[in-house]
Design a protein around this motif. Structure first.
Motif, PDB file in Angstrom:
ATOM      1  N   GLU A   1       0.909  -1.312   0.007  1.00  0.00           N
ATOM      2  CA  GLU A   1       0.124  -0.140  -0.112  1.00  0.00           C
ATOM      3  C   GLU A   1       0.936   1.380  -0.040  1.00  0.00           C
ATOM      4  OE1 GLU A   1      -2.621  -0.380   3.339  1.00  0.00           O
ATOM      5  OE2 GLU A   1      -1.101  -0.168   4.782  1.00  0.00           O
ATOM      6  N   LEU A   2       1.958   1.394   0.530  1.00  0.00           N
ATOM      7  CA  LEU A   2       2.872   2.359   0.616  1.00  0.00           C
ATOM      8  C   LEU A   2       3.438   2.624  -0.771  1.00  0.00           C
ATOM      9  CD1 LEU A   2       4.436   4.648   1.859  1.00  0.00           C
ATOM     10  CD2 LEU A   2       6.362   2.989   2.583  1.00  0.00           C
ATOM     11  N   MET A   3       3.867   1.511  -1.577  1.00  0.00           N
ATOM     12  CA  MET A   3       4.413   1.473  -2.969  1.00  0.00           C
ATOM     13  C   MET A   3       3.247   2.210  -3.843  1.00  0.00           C
ATOM     14  SD  MET A   3       6.810  -1.775  -2.946  1.00  0.00           S
ATOM     15  CE  MET A   3       6.914  -1.697  -4.673  1.00  0.00           C
ATOM     16  N   ARG A   4       1.976   1.593  -3.518  1.00  0.00           N
ATOM     17  CA  ARG A   4       0.807   1.810  -4.304  1.00  0.00           C
ATOM     18  C   ARG A   4       0.727   3.362  -4.262  1.00  0.00           C
ATOM     19  NH1 ARG A   4      -3.616  -0.798  -6.913  1.00  0.00           N
ATOM     20  NH2 ARG A   4      -4.510   0.736  -8.331  1.00  0.00           N
ATOM     21  N   GLY A   5       0.731   4.035  -3.002  1.00  0.00           N
ATOM     22  CA  GLY A   5       0.350   5.302  -2.754  1.00  0.00           C
ATOM     23  C   GLY A   5       1.527   6.139  -3.300  1.00  0.00           C
ATOM     24  N   ILE A   6       2.563   5.650  -3.205  1.00  0.00           N
ATOM     25  CA  ILE A   6       3.698   6.632  -3.790  1.00  0.00           C
ATOM     26  C   ILE A   6       3.614   6.538  -5.234  1.00  0.00           C
ATOM     27  CG2 ILE A   6       6.174   6.763  -4.298  1.00  0.00           C
ATOM     28  CD1 ILE A   6       6.646   5.585  -1.295  1.00  0.00           C
ATOM     29  N   GLY A   7       3.159   5.473  -5.908  1.00  0.00           N
ATOM     30  CA  GLY A   7       3.015   5.241  -7.266  1.00  0.00           C
ATOM     31  C   GLY A   7       1.892   6.390  -7.717  1.00  0.00           C
ATOM     32  N   ASN A   8       0.807   6.508  -7.226  1.00  0.00           N
ATOM     33  CA  ASN A   8      -0.255   7.291  -7.275  1.00  0.00           C
ATOM     34  C   ASN A   8       0.135   8.704  -7.229  1.00  0.00           C
ATOM     35  OD1 ASN A   8      -2.096   5.025  -7.914  1.00  0.00           O
ATOM     36  ND2 ASN A   8      -2.979   5.083  -5.651  1.00  0.00           N
ATOM     37  N   LEU A   9       0.955   8.959  -6.125  1.00  0.00           N
ATOM     38  CA  LEU A   9       1.444  10.347  -6.116  1.00  0.00           C
ATOM     39  C   LEU A   9       2.339  10.998  -7.256  1.00  0.00           C
ATOM     40  CD1 LEU A   9       2.170  10.751  -2.421  1.00  0.00           C
ATOM     41  CD2 LEU A   9       0.123  11.861  -3.534  1.00  0.00           C
ATOM     42  N   CYS A  10       3.045   9.917  -7.734  1.00  0.00           N
ATOM     43  CA  CYS A  10       4.015  10.039  -9.043  1.00  0.00           C
ATOM     44  C   CYS A  10       2.997  10.417 -10.288  1.00  0.00           C
ATOM     45  CB  CYS A  10       4.936   8.988  -9.278  1.00  0.00           C
ATOM     46  SG  CYS A  10       6.098   9.162  -7.797  1.00  0.00           S
ATOM     47  N   ILE A  11       1.769   9.996 -10.428  1.00  0.00           N
ATOM     48  CA  ILE A  11       1.083  10.128 -11.758  1.00  0.00           C
ATOM     49  C   ILE A  11       0.745  11.558 -12.042  1.00  0.00           C
ATOM     50  CG2 ILE A  11      -1.194   9.686 -12.630  1.00  0.00           C
ATOM     51  CD1 ILE A  11      -1.413   7.027 -11.013  1.00  0.00           C
ATOM     52  N   GLY A  12       1.072  11.881 -13.341  1.00  0.00           N
ATOM     53  CA  GLY A  12       0.667  13.168 -13.648  1.00  0.00           C
ATOM     54  C   GLY A  12       1.930  14.246 -13.630  1.00  0.00           C
ATOM     55  N   HIS A  13       3.215  13.625 -13.009  1.00  0.00           N
ATOM     56  CA  HIS A  13       4.389  14.570 -13.386  1.00  0.00           C
ATOM     57  C   HIS A  13       4.846  14.782 -14.791  1.00  0.00           C
ATOM     58  CE1 HIS A  13       8.188  16.087 -12.337  1.00  0.00           C
ATOM     59  NE2 HIS A  13       8.891  15.202 -13.149  1.00  0.00           N
ATOM     60  N   ASP A  14       4.686  13.776 -15.615  1.00  0.00           N
ATOM     61  CA  ASP A  14       5.181  13.853 -16.849  1.00  0.00           C
ATOM     62  C   ASP A  14       4.132  15.013 -17.583  1.00  0.00           C
ATOM     63  OD1 ASP A  14       3.098  12.051 -16.616  1.00  0.00           O
ATOM     64  OD2 ASP A  14       3.862  10.706 -18.017  1.00  0.00           O
ATOM     65  N   SER A  15       3.131  15.098 -17.305  1.00  0.00           N
ATOM     66  CA  SER A  15       2.160  16.053 -17.977  1.00  0.00           C
ATOM     67  C   SER A  15       2.004  17.366 -17.330  1.00  0.00           C
ATOM     68  CB  SER A  15       0.768  15.295 -18.351  1.00  0.00           C
ATOM     69  OG  SER A  15       0.248  15.086 -16.938  1.00  0.00           O
ATOM     70  N   ASP A  16       2.552  17.503 -16.098  1.00  0.00           N
ATOM     71  CA  ASP A  16       2.366  18.936 -15.567  1.00  0.00           C
ATOM     72  C   ASP A  16       3.668  19.298 -14.813  1.00  0.00           C
ATOM     73  OD1 ASP A  16       1.733  20.984 -14.159  1.00  0.00           O
ATOM     74  OD2 ASP A  16      -0.037  20.354 -13.129  1.00  0.00           O
ATOM     75  N   GLN A  17       4.723  19.897 -15.349  1.00  0.00           N
ATOM     76  CA  GLN A  17       5.880  20.051 -14.696  1.00  0.00           C
ATOM     77  C   GLN A  17       5.817  21.152 -13.476  1.00  0.00           C
ATOM     78  OE1 GLN A  17       8.567  18.684 -15.853  1.00  0.00           O
ATOM     79  NE2 GLN A  17       7.078  17.727 -17.307  1.00  0.00           N
ATOM     80  N   ARG A  18       4.814  21.692 -12.994  1.00  0.00           N
ATOM     81  CA  ARG A  18       4.425  22.558 -12.034  1.00  0.00           C
ATOM     82  C   ARG A  18       4.380  21.475 -10.759  1.00  0.00           C
ATOM     83  NH1 ARG A  18      -0.803  25.530 -13.557  1.00  0.00           N
ATOM     84  NH2 ARG A  18      -1.072  23.640 -13.990  1.00  0.00           N
ATOM     85  N   TYR A  19       3.794  20.138 -10.726  1.00  0.00           N
ATOM     86  CA  TYR A  19       3.465  19.088  -9.911  1.00  0.00           C
ATOM     87  C   TYR A  19       4.838  18.435  -9.636  1.00  0.00           C
ATOM     88  CZ  TYR A  19       1.707  15.286  -7.498  1.00  0.00           C
ATOM     89  OH  TYR A  19       1.507  14.206  -6.743  1.00  0.00           O
ATOM     90  N   ASP A  20       5.006  18.656  -8.395  1.00  0.00           N
ATOM     91  CA  ASP A  20       6.408  17.961  -7.872  1.00  0.00           C
ATOM     92  C   ASP A  20       5.864  16.677  -6.845  1.00  0.00           C
ATOM     93  OD1 ASP A  20       8.797  16.980  -6.841  1.00  0.00           O
ATOM     94  OD2 ASP A  20       9.146  18.963  -5.666  1.00  0.00           O
TER      95      ASP A  20
END
Length: 196
Positions: free
Chosen positions: A162-181
């Motif tokens: 669940e930690l790895m899945r949560g981290i993975g979900n937080l990483c979604i969207g970085h490649d399409s929105d450079q303002r998101y870190d």
């Protein structure tokens, strides 16, 4: 007279294979770095320049882009899996090791975006890679979490998956929105585990 390994010349062949293996690892590390900055569709010449090899060398080892992307994916899974115990042994505390490992994991997740597109219709290949990813990395994450719990640095109860899945979900969207870190939010997640 043949050497004890069987054929004359066998020992130099082993040395050549080790050298080729090192070269391939260098190439995969360079490709991973380029994928992080430019995505999996980065020009092969950019990867070749970073690795210090000709484009023909890349195509000789990886005839298609999908072959290269899959090899980078496996290379990074192995690096992430091997890093866990090393970080745990060398860090000031298990929580520090967990944070360092999560940072590597985020690098890996950023690189793997676009894998599905690169593989396109090969869903069985993608599923096999995902199973490999889970088999190799969930136990490493669990080891780090358990060590941090045993050291009273984080609360018990968080499962590695669940930690790895949560981290993975937080990483979604970085490649399409450079303002998101995603790293900022991952850091907040880790602070939440530690209760501070």
């Amino acid at each position: 007279m043949a050497n004890s390994a069987g054929r004359p010349g066998e020992l130099p062949a082993r040395g050549k294979r080790a050298d080729a293996q090192r070269n391939q690892q260098t190439l995969l590390t360079a490709a991973a770095a380029v994928f992080v900055t430019s995505g999996v569709d980065a020009p092969i010449r950019e990867i070749a320049a970073r690795a210090g090899v000709g484009m023909g060398t890349i195509y000789r080892h990886f005839p298609t882009r999908a072959d290269l992307v899959v090899a980078v994916y496996r290379h990074q899974v192995e690096a992430c899996a091997e890093a866990g115990p090393s970080l745990l042994a060398g860090a000031d505390s298990p929580l520090v090791a967990l944070r360092q490992w999560v940072d590597l994991f985020v690098d890996f997740l950023v690189t793997k975006h676009g894998l599905a597109n690169a593989m396109q219709s090969d869903t069985s290949g993608f599923d096999a890679l995902h199973a490999y990813f889970l088999d190799r990395l969930v136990p490493v994450c669990a080891q780090l979490l358990d060590a941090a719990v045993d050291a009273d640095e984080i609360r018990a109860g968080t499962q590695a998956y669940e930690l790895m899945r949560g981290i993975g979900n937080l990483c979604i969207g970085h490649d399409s929105d450079q303002r998101y870190d995603p790293r900022r939010l991952v850091e907040l997640l880790l602070k939440g585990l530690a209760g501070n």
